[in-house]
Enzyme design. Structure first.
Site: not given
Ligand code: TYM
Length: 330
Positions: A111, A194, A197
């Site tokens: 990032k 991957k 968004k």
């Molecule tokens: P974020 O918002 O990027 O994604 C949310 C969840 O979706 C999953 N994910 C995917 N799974 C499979 N294939 C993909 N292409 C894909 N893209 C996203 C992510 O693995 C995630 O589970 N840091 C985290 C948010 C967060 C969080 C937490 C998660 C903040 N605090 C505490 C768990 C516990 C994030 O940016 O997810």
């Protein structure tokens, strides 16, 4: 007791990767676990964002949680900024986290890009806030996609650092739950990337808000190779294998079962069937999101109630943590 916590950022629209890697797993766990699911709006501040759009994006993400099948009676759904524990505990944990641990985080490197010195402290400390999200509820299980594995390992390390530093057994080491057939959904345009968004091409992902025609069109246009049959071979056939994994996850079956079922089919027929399946499973989610978008008061009510319940769980844990570090007299 098992307590589940997980979060999703309200940046861009929720997509199929979020659905299969996270939301579908969240729903599966709500029957037999105490579940807390969070829209992490504080994390959304770590990258440039539009202040005028953030609250709306949070509301839309909440609608996506509900439309995917989360029941606000059975689980807590709220947005992070409404519960004061996250930033308070985040600071306490930041003071225990060595820079060396953060320097290993690959998502920060991706990032921040080349301009590392211009990246914010918030982006750097992002995984510490994530650890606070989880530990502040003393959660034991965290359902996530594969891309969150490294952040989860750091959360465990930080929990261990706190316990060791103060000679307590206070924070359980949270277990990542990376399960299902599609823990890493890839872009529909490029099997090496991957689904995300931030991809410029909308054809790279299926958004949960896409209507039925758009879903079918995106599946039909998904990139594939010239091999005629249906096989699972992510090295040699990344795009085709991604579609097999998506099919398996949507149909609640295994990749092997999909390959067996379509052993003698042409890939084009498999794709047509996948388009139907995706429309059948995701169409109603988008339609429910649309219905909820017309009822913002209901969604805001769910979030407000969730924030109250989240705070009721996290408040006493935070107070105990403050006693342990000496901020509060016992
Ligand atoms: P974020 O918002 O990027 O994604 C949310 C969840 O979706 C999953 N994910 C995917 N799974 C499979 N294939 C993909 N292409 C894909 N893209 C996203 C992510 O693995 C995630 O589970 N840091 C985290 C948010 C967060 C969080 C937490 C998660 C903040 N605090 C505490 C768990 C516990 C994030 O940016 O997810």
């Amino acid at each position: 007791m098992k307590r589940v916590f997980s979060g999703i950022q309200p940046t861009g629209s929720l997509h199929l990767g979020n659905y299969l890697g996270a939301l579908k797993r969240f729903v599966a766990m709500q029957d037999d676990h105490e579940c807390i699911y969070c829209i992490v709006d504080l994390h959304a501040l770590t990258m440039p964002h539009d202040p005028a759009g953030l609250a709306g994006a949070t509301r839309e993400a909440a609608a996506g949680f509900l439309a995917s099948g989360l029941d606000p009676e059975r689980c807590v759904v709220f947005n992070q900024s409404r519960c004061p524990m996250h930033t308070r505990l985040g600071w306490m944990l930041a003071c225990l986290t060595p820079l060396g641990w953060l320097n290993r985080m690959t998502q920060f490197k991706e990032k921040a890009g080349k301009k590392r010195d211009g990246a914010s402290l918030g982006l750097y400390g992002y995984p510490v806030l994530q650890a606070a999200d989880i530990l502040g509820y003393r959660a034991t299980h965290v359902p996530v996609g594969e891309d969150q594995k490294q952040h989860l390992e750091l959360s465990r390390d930080i929990a261990g650092a706190f316990n060791r530093r103060f000679g307590v057994d206070f924070f359980p080491l949270p277990e990542p739950v990376i399960a299902g057939e599609a823990t890493r959904v890839m872009s529909l345009r490029d099997g090496a990337r991957k689904m995300s968004k931030s991809d410029e091409s909308d054809y790279a992902r299926i958004n949960l808000t896409d209507d039925r025609d758009t879903i079918a069109r995106k599946v039909r246009k998904a990139r594939t190779d010239s091999e005629p049959g249906v096989t699972w071979d992510p090295e040699a056939r990344p795009e085709a294998s991604n579609l097999v994994a998506i099919y398996a996850a949507l149909a609640d079956t295994t990749r092997q079962a999909v390959v067996d079922e379509y052993a003698s089919a042409r890939f084009s027929d498999f794709k047509a069937r996948l388009a139907e399946l995706a429309v059948e499973k995701l169409g109603p989610v988008g339609e429910e999101m649309k219905r909820l978008a017309a009822d913002p008061a209901y969604v805001d009510g769910v979030l407000a109630d969730g924030a109250r319940r989240a705070h009721a769980i996290a408040g006493p844990i935070q107070a105990e943590a403050e006693e342990i570090v000496g901020l509060l007299a016992p």
